[in-house]
Design an enzyme around this catalytic site. Structure first.
Site, short mmCIF file in Angstrom:
data_model
loop_
_atom_site.label_atom_id
_atom_site.label_comp_id
_atom_site.label_asym_id
_atom_site.label_seq_id
_atom_site.Cartn_x
_atom_site.Cartn_y
_atom_site.Cartn_z
N TYR A 1 -3.64 1.66 16.21
CA TYR A 1 -2.36 1.63 16.92
C TYR A 1 -2.51 1.47 18.42
O TYR A 1 -1.72 0.79 19.07
CB TYR A 1 -1.58 2.93 16.64
CG TYR A 1 -1.08 3.02 15.23
CD1 TYR A 1 0.15 2.48 14.86
CD2 TYR A 1 -1.84 3.63 14.23
CE1 TYR A 1 0.61 2.55 13.55
CE2 TYR A 1 -1.39 3.70 12.92
CZ TYR A 1 -0.17 3.16 12.59
OH TYR A 1 0.27 3.22 11.30
N HIS B 1 -2.73 10.90 0.98
CA HIS B 1 -2.15 10.67 2.31
C HIS B 1 -1.47 11.96 2.74
O HIS B 1 -0.25 12.01 2.92
CB HIS B 1 -1.20 9.47 2.28
CG HIS B 1 -0.92 8.86 3.63
ND1 HIS B 1 -1.05 7.51 3.87
CD2 HIS B 1 -0.52 9.41 4.80
CE1 HIS B 1 -0.71 7.25 5.13
NE2 HIS B 1 -0.39 8.39 5.71
N ARG C 1 0.86 -1.19 0.00
CA ARG C 1 0.00 0.00 0.00
C ARG C 1 0.90 1.23 0.00
O ARG C 1 1.67 1.44 0.93
CB ARG C 1 -0.89 -0.01 1.25
CG ARG C 1 -1.67 1.27 1.44
CD ARG C 1 -2.50 1.28 2.73
NE ARG C 1 -3.17 2.55 2.84
CZ ARG C 1 -3.09 3.38 3.89
NH1 ARG C 1 -2.40 3.05 4.96
NH2 ARG C 1 -3.72 4.53 3.87
C1 FCB Z 1 -0.88 7.16 10.90
C2 FCB Z 1 -0.50 7.68 9.54
C3 FCB Z 1 0.82 7.17 9.04
C4 FCB Z 1 1.84 7.07 10.13
C5 FCB Z 1 1.29 6.31 11.31
C6 FCB Z 1 2.26 6.11 12.44
O1 FCB Z 1 -1.71 8.08 11.53
O2 FCB Z 1 -1.49 7.36 8.61
O3 FCB Z 1 1.24 8.00 7.99
O4 FCB Z 1 2.29 8.31 10.49
O5 FCB Z 1 0.15 6.97 11.80
#
Ligand code: FCB
Length: 486
Positions: free
Chosen positions: A312, A137, A89
Site C-alpha cells: 500500500y 484473515h 480472493r
Molecule cells: C491489509 C489487510 C486488509 C485491509 C487492507 C487495507 O492490511 O489485509 O484486510 O484491511 O490492509
C-alpha cells in the site's frame, strides 16, 4: 444499481499491455464483509470480541452485519461478473467451520459453514470467476485466544487441522489456497501494539505469535497438500519497502531492524529454513525464542508455489536518539505500545511530505516495483501475485455515481509499477485489487472506504465507483492506460 457510464480507458488510448494470462481480481476478507455473525452455527472470533469492547474500534463499529455479503453473495458475484473479473480472493471464517474448536481438539465440522463457502465457490465458477481462498484473515476463534491465541503452539496445530478440512472440501474446485494473510499484523498489531484483536500489549507474546504463525503456515501448507494434492499453496505477506532519508550508520541500522522484523522474520524461515540471526539478537532482551523447538524451521520451510505480496505505502525510518519526541508515522495506528518489538527505542518514522490516502498513508508506487524486484533478486523463479493493493478515499455517491478519480490514479500508478517489475523479469502473475466492496476496515470501522464498489451501510445498496469501471476496462484490455481521464 445505475447503468455504468462508458469506461474512461478505451480503444486508441496509449496503454501498456500485461503478459497474456495475467490474473485480474479483487480481494476481500470474511469478517470485513460477511456479517451474519451468529448465523448457521458461527461462534465468536477475536474480532467479534474486540469490536464489541468499547473504545477499540472507531465509531463503536463491529462486523455483525458488515456488507451482509453472507446473504447477498449472489448479487456480489453478479457485479464481479459484470466487471469481467477473472478471479476473486476471499477468506474463510474459521469460526464457521469448526465452531467448537479448543486448544486440544478441532471439534466437529459445521456442515452449514462449509456449505456457505462451497456454494460461493460453485457460484463463482459458474460466473467464470476463479476462486482464491485465504484460510486465515485474522478471525481466530475466541476459544483459541482464551487458551493463549497465537502465543500457544496448539493454535498452529489446530490451524493445520482446520486447513485440511477446508482444503478437503473445496480443493476439487479451488486451485489456490493462501494459508495466512499478513501474519505481521496478526502478531505485532494483535499482541504488541494492541490496535488489532486480541488487543494485547506484550512484546514477548508478539514474537511467540510470529513463530507460531510461521509454524501454522508450514503445518497448514503440508495439510493443504495432503487434502488437495493438485492445489497451489501460497502465503500472503505485507512486505515493507523500507528506506531511510538519513545517511548515518544508525539510520541504516534502523532500516535493517525494520526489514528484519517485517520482512525477513517471515521470508527467511519460509523460504530459506532459518530465522535471521540479527533479528534474534535485536530481540534478545525481549525473549530467548525458546518457543522455537527443534525441527520447527524445517516444518515451516515447505515448498511454496506462490508468494502473495500486499503493498500500500512506503516505510521510511530513521534512527532516534531519544532526545526529542518520537515521530510515529508508521501508518499502523495510534498506540502507546509499539509494534516494533526490540527496536522501538532506537527508531522513528518521520511524517513524509506529499500525497496521502484517507488512511494517512503516503503514496509512492515505486515501492511496489522495488519490492517485486527484491523478491525476484533474492528468490529467483518464485512466482508472485499481488494479493492486495488499493486506496481509501472519503467517497460520496452523487446522482448514482462516485467520482473517485484519486483512487483510479492510485491504481493506475501501482499497475504501472507492477508492470515495471514484470518488464524487468519479475515473475508476477496476478493482481488483486483491495477491495471489491467498501467494508469493515478493522480498527477504523466503516469510516474508511477501500472498495471499487460503494456500499450504503443503511440500505446495503451497491454502487459502482468510477474506479470499478476503469478497472473493468483494464481487465478487458489486459492493459493499463498511460493517462487517466479527468
Ligand atoms: C491489509 C489487510 C486488509 C485491509 C487492507 C487495507 O492490511 O489485509 O484486510 O484491511 O490492509
Amino acid at each position: 444499481m445505475p447503468a455504468p457510464a462508458p469506461a474512461p480507458a478505451g480503444e486508441g488510448a496509449a496503454e501498456r499491455a500485461f503478459p497474456q494470462g495475467f490474473v485480474w481480481g479483487t480481494a476481500t476478507a470474511s469478517y470485513q464483509i460477511e456479517g451474519a455473525a451468529a448465523e448457521d452455527g458461527r461462534t465468536p472470533s477475536i474480532w467479534d470480541t474486540y469490536s464489541h469492547t468499547p473504545g477499540k474500534v472507531a465509531g463503536g463499529d463491529n462486523g455483525d452485519v458488515a456488507d451482509d455479503h453472507y446473504h447477498r453473495f449472489r448479487e456480489d458475484i453478479a457485479i464481479m461478473k459484470r466487471l469481467g473479473l477473472a478471479s476473486y480472493r476471499f477468506s474463510v471464517a474459521w469460526p464457521r467451520i469448526t465452531p467448537q474448536v479448543g486448544p486440544d481438539a478441532l471439534g466437529p465440522v459445521n456442515e452449514a459453514g462449509l456449505a456457505f463457502y462451497s456454494t460461493l465457490v460453485d457460484e463463482l465458477i459458474a460466473a467464470g470467476i476463479e476462486p482464491a481462498v485465504t484460510l486465515y484473515h485474522w478471525d481466530l476463534p475466541q476459544a483459541l485466544e482464551d487458551a493463549g491465541g497465537w502465543t500457544a503452539r496448539a493454535t498452529a496445530e489446530r490451524f493445520a487441522e482446520y486447513a485440511e478440512v477446508v482444503a478437503g472440501a473445496l480443493g476439487d474446485r479451488v486451485r489456490t489456497f493462501i494459508t495466512l494473510n499478513e501474519p505481521w499484523c496478526s502478531a505485532y498489531l494483535g499482541y504488541a501494539s494492541g490496535v488489532h484483536a486480541p488487543g494485547r500489549t506484550e512484546p514477548a507474546a508478539a514474537l511467540a505469535a510470529v513463530h507460531h504463525l510461521n509454524l501454522a503456515h508450514g503445518l497448514g501448507a503440508a495439510a493443504v497438500r495432503r487434502a488437495a494434492p493438485g492445489a497451489r499453496v501460497a502465503l500472503t505477506l505485507n512486505l515493507a519497502w523500507v528506506r531511510t532519508e538519513g545517511s548515518s550508520d544508525a539510520d541504516h541500522d534502523a532500516v535493517r531492524r525494520v526489514d528484519g522484523l517485517q520482512n525477513r522474520v517471515f521470508l527467511d524461515p519460509v523460504l530459506r529454513g532459518s530465522y535471521p540471526a540479527d533479528v534474534l539478537a535485536d530481540t534478545a532482551e525481549v525473549t530467548d525464542w525458546s518457543f522455537v523447538l527443534d525441527g520447527d524451521v524445517e516444518l515451516i520451510h515447505q515448498p511454496l508455489d506462490v508468494l502473495g505480496v500486499n503493498y500500500y505505502s512506503p516505510t521510511v525510518v530513521r534512527a532516534w536518539d531519544g532526545s526529542g519526541p518520537r515521530a510515529e508515522a508508521d501508518g499502523h495506528g495510534a498506540s502507546s505500545h509499539s509494534p516494533w518489538v526490540g527496536s522501538h527505542h532506537l527508531i522513528e518514522f518521520p511524517e513524509l511530505p506529499g500525497p496521502k490516502t484517507d488512511m494517512g498513508w503516503s503514496i509512492d508506487a515505486r515501492g511496489m516495483t522495488e519490492l517485486l524486484l527484491r523478491i525476484h533478486r533474492e528468490h529467483p523463479g518464485l512466482e508472485v501475485m499481488v494479493t492486495e493493493n488499493g486506496a481509501a478515499y472519503p467517497d460520496v455517491v452523487v446522482g448514482g455515481r462516485v467520482h473517485d478519480l484519486e483512487r483510479t490514479r492510485y491504481l493506475r500508478d501501482h499497475l504501472h509499477a507492477v508492470l515495471d517489475a514484470v518488464d524487468a523479469g519479475a515473475p508476477v502473475t496476478g493482481y488483486y485489487l483491495w477491495s471489491f466492496l467498501d467494508n469493515f476496515e478493522w480498527g477504523y470501522g466503516y469510516s474508511k472506504r477501500f472498495g471499487v464498489v460503494h456500499v450504503d451501510y443503511t440500505t446495503q445498496e451497491r454502487t459502482l465507483k468510477d474506479s470499478a469501471l476503469w478497472y473493468s476496462a483494464v481487465v478487458a484490455r489486459n492493459a493499463v492506460p498511460v493517462e487517466t481521464a479527468g
